[in-house]
Design an enzyme around this catalytic site. Sequence first.
Site, PDB file in Angstrom:
ATOM      1  N   ARG A 156       0.810  -1.232   0.000  1.00  0.00           N
ATOM      2  CA  ARG A 156       0.000   0.000   0.000  1.00  0.00           C
ATOM      3  C   ARG A 156       0.841   1.278   0.000  1.00  0.00           C
ATOM      4  NH1 ARG A 156      -2.338  -3.490  -1.509  1.00  0.00           N
ATOM      5  NH2 ARG A 156      -4.218  -4.512  -0.701  1.00  0.00           N
ATOM      6  N   SER A 205     -11.038  -0.197   2.875  1.00  0.00           N
ATOM      7  CA  SER A 205     -10.278  -0.745   4.004  1.00  0.00           C
ATOM      8  C   SER A 205      -9.617   0.385   4.786  1.00  0.00           C
ATOM      9  CB  SER A 205      -9.212  -1.725   3.506  1.00  0.00           C
ATOM     10  OG  SER A 205      -9.815  -2.858   2.938  1.00  0.00           O
ATOM     11  N   GLU A 249      -4.665   2.917   6.393  1.00  0.00           N
ATOM     12  CA  GLU A 249      -4.568   2.750   4.942  1.00  0.00           C
ATOM     13  C   GLU A 249      -5.251   3.921   4.247  1.00  0.00           C
ATOM     14  OE1 GLU A 249      -6.227  -0.448   1.677  1.00  0.00           O
ATOM     15  OE2 GLU A 249      -5.168  -1.231   3.418  1.00  0.00           O
TER      16      GLU A 249
END
Length: 301
Positions: free
Chosen positions: A170, A219, A294
């Site tokens: 990520r 998320s 995130e």
Amino acid sequence: MSDFPAVRGQLLRGESLAPFTWFRVGGPADALFLPADTDDLAQFLAALPNDVPVLPIGVGSNLIVRDGGVPGVTIRLAGRQFAQIEPLDGARIKAGAGVLDSMVAKGAAKAGIAGLEFYAGIPGTIGGALTMNAGCYGRETKDVLVEATVMTRTSEIVVIPASEFGFTYRHNALPDGLIFLNATYQGAPDDPAAITARMGEITSKREASQPIREKTGGSTFKNPVDANGEKLSAWKLNDEAGMRGYRRGGAQVSELHANFLINTGEATAADIEGLGEDVRAAVKAKHGIELEWEIKRTGRP
């Protein structure tokens, strides 16, 4: 800055950014620029003083804009100019930074290019996918990217090969201030019907397990790694810490998926971010693990 450079696109002052995010919260941008095309963007950046901050955003699917708004110029690449999809020879496909990831998956399937099916399960645009090495169901952007074209803060256009992204989970290691314009991906030839069927499976899984009809940001936390190097599931940690369904103001941890936060209707950005911090504190107390965000959070509190 009172005087911004002249543009051919739209330059809006004090525009609320809430409608531009999936959470539907957040304060105004000092200025919101929707360039007409790449030349318009280049001319604007070349004339913009270096001390004015610039924030590129996509469709705001993975973003909390704080209630105090965003300083400087927020740039959104909207419209047909930034949403082109072009199949290339050798099972490659090129996509503009403003294209939805799911549309690139569909475009690749139609062209008989396999390997990008996972993009059917990712909300957001190609620009966002490049920024955070977006992925799901065992595949990530780094697995298929060939190169991307960017514009620098000084309006220079540069092509960056995938090998220079420094992709990790990520995250990419590119310098701040770059605006993605397009990306080229490498797939493999396959039957369009077979590719479409695999995309259908991904979409069905996502619809069954995630609150995609809600005002959410995807998320919330990265899946952490334990002391043995094993990847843990953030949703499971949140659940075990008793946070499924937990509320703060108008924000709630989803009952369906404990790593999703939702705006139940009247949430502020502070409610949502504060709820995320409540979850982090609960997981730290229960498991001794520091969850990392995130979702990108930006702007003034």
